[in-house]
Design a protein around this motif. Structure first.
Motif, PDB file in Angstrom:
ATOM      1  N   UNK A 181       0.844  -0.927   0.051  1.00  0.00           N
ATOM      2  CA  UNK A 181       0.137   0.053  -0.092  1.00  0.00           C
ATOM      3  C   UNK A 181       0.798   1.353  -0.003  1.00  0.00           C
ATOM      4  N   UNK A 182       0.329   2.371  -0.732  1.00  0.00           N
ATOM      5  CA  UNK A 182       1.059   3.554  -0.889  1.00  0.00           C
ATOM      6  C   UNK A 182       0.654   4.524  -0.018  1.00  0.00           C
ATOM      7  N   UNK A 183      -0.623   4.345   0.702  1.00  0.00           N
ATOM      8  CA  UNK A 183      -1.294   5.028   1.825  1.00  0.00           C
ATOM      9  C   UNK A 183      -1.623   4.442   2.833  1.00  0.00           C
ATOM     10  N   UNK A 184      -2.583   4.942   3.601  1.00  0.00           N
ATOM     11  CA  UNK A 184      -3.021   4.270   4.922  1.00  0.00           C
ATOM     12  C   UNK A 184      -3.616   3.090   4.890  1.00  0.00           C
ATOM     13  N   UNK A 185      -2.998   1.927   5.666  1.00  0.00           N
ATOM     14  CA  UNK A 185      -3.878   0.812   5.620  1.00  0.00           C
ATOM     15  C   UNK A 185      -5.022   0.956   6.862  1.00  0.00           C
ATOM     16  N   UNK A 186      -6.207   0.769   6.135  1.00  0.00           N
ATOM     17  CA  UNK A 186      -7.477   0.969   6.956  1.00  0.00           C
ATOM     18  C   UNK A 186      -7.900  -0.409   7.631  1.00  0.00           C
ATOM     19  N   UNK A 187      -7.678  -1.443   6.924  1.00  0.00           N
ATOM     20  CA  UNK A 187      -8.231  -2.836   7.390  1.00  0.00           C
ATOM     21  C   UNK A 187      -7.581  -3.777   6.826  1.00  0.00           C
ATOM     22  N   UNK A 188      -7.342  -4.956   7.907  1.00  0.00           N
ATOM     23  CA  UNK A 188      -6.890  -6.056   7.483  1.00  0.00           C
ATOM     24  C   UNK A 188      -7.581  -7.453   8.083  1.00  0.00           C
ATOM     25  N   UNK A 189      -7.922  -8.427   7.290  1.00  0.00           N
ATOM     26  CA  UNK A 189      -8.793  -9.563   7.750  1.00  0.00           C
ATOM     27  C   UNK A 189      -7.781 -10.616   7.387  1.00  0.00           C
ATOM     28  N   UNK A 190      -7.866 -11.600   8.944  1.00  0.00           N
ATOM     29  CA  UNK A 190      -6.647 -12.708   8.841  1.00  0.00           C
ATOM     30  C   UNK A 190      -7.971 -13.921   9.130  1.00  0.00           C
ATOM     31  N   UNK A 191      -7.662 -14.798   8.088  1.00  0.00           N
ATOM     32  CA  UNK A 191      -8.528 -15.967   8.173  1.00  0.00           C
ATOM     33  C   UNK A 191      -8.253 -16.991   9.089  1.00  0.00           C
ATOM     34  N   UNK A 192      -9.176 -17.292   9.935  1.00  0.00           N
ATOM     35  CA  UNK A 192      -8.946 -18.260  10.820  1.00  0.00           C
ATOM     36  C   UNK A 192      -8.988 -19.526  10.191  1.00  0.00           C
ATOM     37  N   UNK A 193      -9.576 -19.780   9.005  1.00  0.00           N
ATOM     38  CA  UNK A 193      -9.612 -21.113   8.285  1.00  0.00           C
ATOM     39  C   UNK A 193      -8.230 -21.258   7.762  1.00  0.00           C
ATOM     40  N   UNK A 225      -5.856 -10.616   4.065  1.00  0.00           N
ATOM     41  CA  UNK A 225      -6.491  -9.654   3.320  1.00  0.00           C
ATOM     42  C   UNK A 225      -6.222  -8.197   3.638  1.00  0.00           C
ATOM     43  N   UNK A 226      -5.925  -7.096   2.939  1.00  0.00           N
ATOM     44  CA  UNK A 226      -5.512  -5.814   3.172  1.00  0.00           C
ATOM     45  C   UNK A 226      -6.238  -5.008   2.281  1.00  0.00           C
ATOM     46  N   UNK A 227      -6.617  -3.787   2.855  1.00  0.00           N
ATOM     47  CA  UNK A 227      -7.028  -2.786   2.067  1.00  0.00           C
ATOM     48  C   UNK A 227      -7.028  -1.050   2.584  1.00  0.00           C
ATOM     49  N   UNK A 228      -7.157  -0.072   1.780  1.00  0.00           N
ATOM     50  CA  UNK A 228      -6.971   0.986   2.574  1.00  0.00           C
ATOM     51  C   UNK A 228      -7.443   2.211   1.545  1.00  0.00           C
ATOM     52  N   UNK A 229      -6.613   3.397   1.816  1.00  0.00           N
ATOM     53  CA  UNK A 229      -7.043   4.672   1.233  1.00  0.00           C
ATOM     54  C   UNK A 229      -6.695   4.710  -0.072  1.00  0.00           C
ATOM     55  N   UNK A 230      -5.848   3.800  -0.688  1.00  0.00           N
ATOM     56  CA  UNK A 230      -5.258   3.773  -2.021  1.00  0.00           C
ATOM     57  C   UNK A 230      -6.256   2.929  -2.881  1.00  0.00           C
ATOM     58  N   UNK A 231      -7.268   2.223  -2.296  1.00  0.00           N
ATOM     59  CA  UNK A 231      -8.067   1.463  -3.115  1.00  0.00           C
ATOM     60  C   UNK A 231      -7.630   0.107  -3.523  1.00  0.00           C
ATOM     61  N   UNK A 232      -6.525  -0.229  -3.166  1.00  0.00           N
ATOM     62  CA  UNK A 232      -5.911  -1.622  -3.494  1.00  0.00           C
ATOM     63  C   UNK A 232      -6.426  -2.670  -2.279  1.00  0.00           C
ATOM     64  N   UNK A 233      -6.778  -3.748  -2.856  1.00  0.00           N
ATOM     65  CA  UNK A 233      -6.853  -5.174  -1.998  1.00  0.00           C
ATOM     66  C   UNK A 233      -5.812  -5.809  -2.463  1.00  0.00           C
ATOM     67  N   UNK A 234      -5.217  -6.447  -1.195  1.00  0.00           N
ATOM     68  CA  UNK A 234      -3.984  -7.446  -1.256  1.00  0.00           C
ATOM     69  C   UNK A 234      -4.153  -8.815  -0.492  1.00  0.00           C
ATOM     70  N   UNK A 235      -3.839 -10.007  -1.079  1.00  0.00           N
ATOM     71  CA  UNK A 235      -3.680 -10.994  -0.264  1.00  0.00           C
ATOM     72  C   UNK A 235      -2.498 -11.510  -0.044  1.00  0.00           C
TER      73      UNK A 235
END
Length: 493
Positions: free
Chosen positions: A379-391, A396-406
């Protein structure tokens, strides 16, 4: 840009039971968005832990979507004077007759946090009059309840839900007051006994469920404040409880309970809190290392192969995602070995799991936490949210740059090496991981919500007709400023 679709020979729909080992790539493709569009900024979407329901906070309301139909199921309106910032499902509590027989009922509970500085308790009760208990609720969820949803563009959620014959409504049961500014985050402890709320007023409040002690019916809410934690120097952006269903979560922390709370703040730090033997909540660790606001955090949701305490993942305005681990207490193990029977020594009120330190000195005890990994910089800007799969363990992450990453972790790699803070030798700029990092990016997509910021991301079970493994296959759900709640299929290879 979406990564290329996998070949026919590629493994994997991210099922809960058999994710491919050490995946190299992930194809992230859009599914039809949830309907209707909300036409206003949406903050977060929270999946129910067992039912096919997704609660999305926006404007002064919460829209509950059915994961079976990807359409509106119900709405919570009229409880708050200002926008709803966050929501959390209350751990299951059955009221009245719960046997599933005639007269049985099943109660859904949801708590909402608002810019009006309050938290609200809501309930949605299925009467179970046909003797089918849970089945009635399941059928209603699958049917969807969206006949009144066509043109709600005002964004305040006041669309007349509940006026039709036979429709059930959410009831606003209780207001929790005390914060001076907006409630930014809230979370139930795993057993549901505690609720933590955090606010712009720099405090964390812990509330205890005293409904049973009050002698009222099982479906009535009664909560009281047991702690106000005010050690942060800035807005407290998020709170999260360590999952206690993991065998290692209770840990060996002497006179402290198994409940562990973490809080993230505008002051660039994370704090770890535990309840001591006197029933007082104390800060046992301060995690420093981020170079900007810590927007949130998430605990590891599945048991570690080495049996160690769950790790904590934090994400920040500095564009980084960090992983933290608590140092093991060697003196605790030595004490147990000296006891002979493997249990703690009894009969000595001054002895604790912290090397025999008297009880009167407990509050000076601090846990040591290390930053053990920094995920690759995407991410080039703020990371607003991250989700960690319990399974699957995927992140997965996303933020103010509109990028979704796994991201995927190579679990065969060593985790012993501690990654130093950003700027130290062996760590790249902006906190990127050192060469020995065992995390890698397996897929990204840009402009997930077009030009709009993405505020939240979560892993969520699929129940829609196109799911190949209903209730086991996972998808991603993103929530953004455009008011659209978007599901994404993730396939690994």
């Amino acid at each position: 840009m979406t990564t290329a679709p996998p070949s026919a020979a590629a493994t994997g729909i991210v099922p809960a039971d058999s994710p491919p080992p050490n995946p190299r790539s992930a194809a992230i493709t859009p599914l039809p968005p949830f309907q209707p569009d909300l036409y206003t900024r949406a903050w977060t979407s929270v999946p129910h832990p067992t039912l096919p329901l997704l609660a999305t906070a926006h404007a002064k309301s919460v829209t509950v979507f059915s994961l079976a139909t990807l359409s509106k199921h119900s709405a919570l309106t009229g409880g708050h004077a200002r926008s709803v910032r966050t929501a959390a499902w209350q751990p299951t509590r059955d009221g009245g007759n719960n046997g599933g027989g005639s007269g049985g009922s099943r109660r859904l509970g949801l708590v909402t946090g608002s810019f009006d500085a309050t938290a609200g308790m809501w309930s949605y009760v299925d009467g179970g009059s046909d003797g089918d208990g849970d089945g009635v609720l399941e059928r209603e969820v699958k049917m969807g309840n969206n006949k009144n949803n066509s043109n709600n563009r005002d964004g305040d959620g006041d669309d007349g839900d509940g006026d039709g014959p036979g429709e059930r409504e959410w009831e606003f049961n209780l207001v929790l007051e005390g914060h001076e500014n907006e409630v930014k985050s809230l979370a139930f402890s795993p057993g549901g006994a505690y609720l933590a709320t955090s606010s712009r007023d720099k405090t964390v409040w812990i509330w205890e469920d005293v409904s049973a002690a009050a002698g009222g019916p099982g479906d009535e809410d009664e909560w009281e404040t047991v702690a106000v934690l005010s050690e942060h120097d800035g807005d407290v952006k998020a709170v999260a409880w360590c999952p206690s269903h993991l065998p290692s979560a209770a840990g060996k922390r002497g006179n402290y309970s198994s409940d562990v709370l973490a809080s993230a703040s505008y002051d660039d730090t994370v704090r770890i809190w535990r309840e001591d033997a006197d029933g007082e909540w104390v800060c046992v660790a301060v995690l420093e290392g981020h170079g900007g606001t810590v927007w949130g955090l998430q605990w590891e949701g599945r048991e570690r192969k080495d049996g160690k305490f769950p790790r904590l993942m934090t994400f920040s305005a500095d564009g980084t995602i960090k992983l933290w681990s608590v140092r093991e207490e060697e003196e605790e193990e030595q004490e147990q070995q000296q006891d002979g029977d493997g249990g703690p020594q009894e009969g000595n009120p001054f002895r604790s799991g912290f090397g025999g330190i008297p009880n009167t000195m407990r509050r000076s005890i601090r846990e040591e936490w290390d930053c053990t990994a920094v995920l690759p910089n995407v991410h080039s800007r703020d990371v607003y949210s991250v989700s960690w799969s319990a399974d699957t363990g995927l992140v997965a992450s996303t933020g103010s740059d509109g990028v979704v990453a796994v991201y995927a972790e190579d679990e065969s790699a060593s985790e012993d090496a501690v990654v130093p803070s950003p700027g130290a030798e062996g760590v790249g700029k902006n906190g990127t991981a050192a060469p020995k990092s065992n995390w890698r990016v397996v897929g990204t997509i840009s402009n997930a919500h077009g030009p709009y910021e993405v505020n939240h991301i979560t892993w969520c079970k699929r129940f829609d007709p196109k799911a190949e493994l209903k209730g086991k296959e996972e998808m991603l759900v993103t929530t953004g400023d455009d008011g659209v709640v978007r599901p994404w299929q993730v396939r690994l290879s």
